[in-house]
Design a protein around this motif. Structure first.
Motif, PDB file in Angstrom:
ATOM      1  N   UNK A   4      75.888  53.225  36.517  1.00  0.00           N
ATOM      2  CA  UNK A   4      74.869  52.984  35.489  1.00  0.00           C
ATOM      3  C   UNK A   4      73.486  53.113  36.118  1.00  0.00           C
ATOM      4  N   UNK A   5      72.659  53.932  35.506  1.00  0.00           N
ATOM      5  CA  UNK A   5      71.314  54.182  36.042  1.00  0.00           C
ATOM      6  C   UNK A   5      70.432  52.937  35.932  1.00  0.00           C
ATOM      7  N   UNK A   6      69.476  52.815  36.844  1.00  0.00           N
ATOM      8  CA  UNK A   6      68.509  51.728  36.784  1.00  0.00           C
ATOM      9  C   UNK A   6      67.499  51.971  35.674  1.00  0.00           C
ATOM     10  N   UNK A   7      66.765  50.935  35.317  1.00  0.00           N
ATOM     11  CA  UNK A   7      65.804  51.073  34.224  1.00  0.00           C
ATOM     12  C   UNK A   7      64.678  50.052  34.340  1.00  0.00           C
ATOM     13  N   UNK A   8      63.584  50.347  33.648  1.00  0.00           N
ATOM     14  CA  UNK A   8      62.425  49.467  33.555  1.00  0.00           C
ATOM     15  C   UNK A   8      61.966  49.461  32.107  1.00  0.00           C
ATOM     16  N   UNK A   9      61.798  48.279  31.537  1.00  0.00           N
ATOM     17  CA  UNK A   9      61.405  48.148  30.133  1.00  0.00           C
ATOM     18  C   UNK A   9      60.185  47.241  30.040  1.00  0.00           C
ATOM     19  N   UNK A  10      59.162  47.700  29.330  1.00  0.00           N
ATOM     20  CA  UNK A  10      57.938  46.929  29.124  1.00  0.00           C
ATOM     21  C   UNK A  10      57.843  46.492  27.671  1.00  0.00           C
ATOM     22  N   UNK A  11      57.320  45.298  27.444  1.00  0.00           N
ATOM     23  CA  UNK A  11      57.149  44.803  26.082  1.00  0.00           C
ATOM     24  C   UNK A  11      55.977  43.849  25.994  1.00  0.00           C
ATOM     25  N   UNK A  12      55.525  43.626  24.777  1.00  0.00           N
ATOM     26  CA  UNK A  12      54.408  42.712  24.548  1.00  0.00           C
ATOM     27  C   UNK A  12      54.505  42.149  23.138  1.00  0.00           C
ATOM     28  N   UNK A  13      53.905  40.985  22.940  1.00  0.00           N
ATOM     29  CA  UNK A  13      53.826  40.420  21.593  1.00  0.00           C
ATOM     30  C   UNK A  13      52.628  39.492  21.502  1.00  0.00           C
TER      31      UNK A  13
END
Length: 204
Positions: free
Chosen positions: A151-160
């Motif tokens: 499974x590939x690595x990942x980076x997820x950004x979020x804001x609220x």
């Protein structure tokens, strides 16, 4: 019909440091499974050619790792939190060679910054990530939910952003801002792409 419950012995040791504006926790953990339930191929196939398995108490597993988390009050209005987890595991079927354990999560973590200039406004900025996981068990390799190459690595950004008004709370945010294509290790579906969300909450 003779399937029994799994047994696990869990142990951990850790350290906590804290003061009025910061804290740090680091824990080492270990889980020893006995009579772990594993799916074993029966030698039969479904109509579409997939292997039929049966659950049996045949395996033992050893999982261990480290988990760390921290909090820091940067200013009166800005605070940051972070956590990081690393896990390693091995498994062995009765009479067979030891292999990597099933669906062991890769190194993963999260960083979050909260901005609260006053009691009416709050902004949250976060980043979640996971490293690549290619240490797979034979069962992982044959699992259609997992890429046999890992499974590939990942980076997820979020804001609220949240606005408080008396007993009302209004929230508007965005998740997966970079529109990353990723899958949590062991999951059967890809995660959502870039998306917006909002909510209205009333408390009494």
């Amino acid at each position: 019909p003779d399937l029994e419950a799994e047994r696990v012995l869990q142990s951990d040791i850790g350290l906590k440091l804290f003061d009025e504006r910061s804290s740090l926790e680091v824990f080492l953990f270990r889980l020893d499974y006995e009579d772990r339930i594993e799916g074993v191929a029966t030698g039969e196939l479904t109509a579409d050619g997939r292997s039929i398995t049966q659950s049996r108490n045949l395996a033992s597993s050893d999982l261990y790792g480290i988990e760390a988390s921290g909090f820091l009050q940067l200013t009166d209005a800005i605070a940051a939190t972070a956590n990081l987890t690393w896990t390693k595991g091995t498994s062995q079927l009765a009479g067979e060679q030891e292999t990597d354990a099933d669906r062991v999560p890769p190194l993963n973590g999260r960083v979050q910054v909260v901005y609260e200039p006053n009691e009416r406004w709050q902004g949250v900025f976060r980043a979640s990530f996971a490293d690549r996981q290619d240490e797979l068990s034979p069962r992982d390799v044959s699992d259609p939910r997992i890429n046999p190459e890992g499974t590939a690595g990942w980076l997820v950004l979020g804001t609220e952003f949240t606005w408080y008004r008396n007993d009302w709370r209004f929230t508007l945010g965005a998740d997966n801002i970079l529109d990353a294509s990723y899958r949590v290790h062991g999951s059967g579906v890809d995660a959502r792409g870039r998306n917006l969300f909002g909510s209205v909450e009333y408390r009494w």
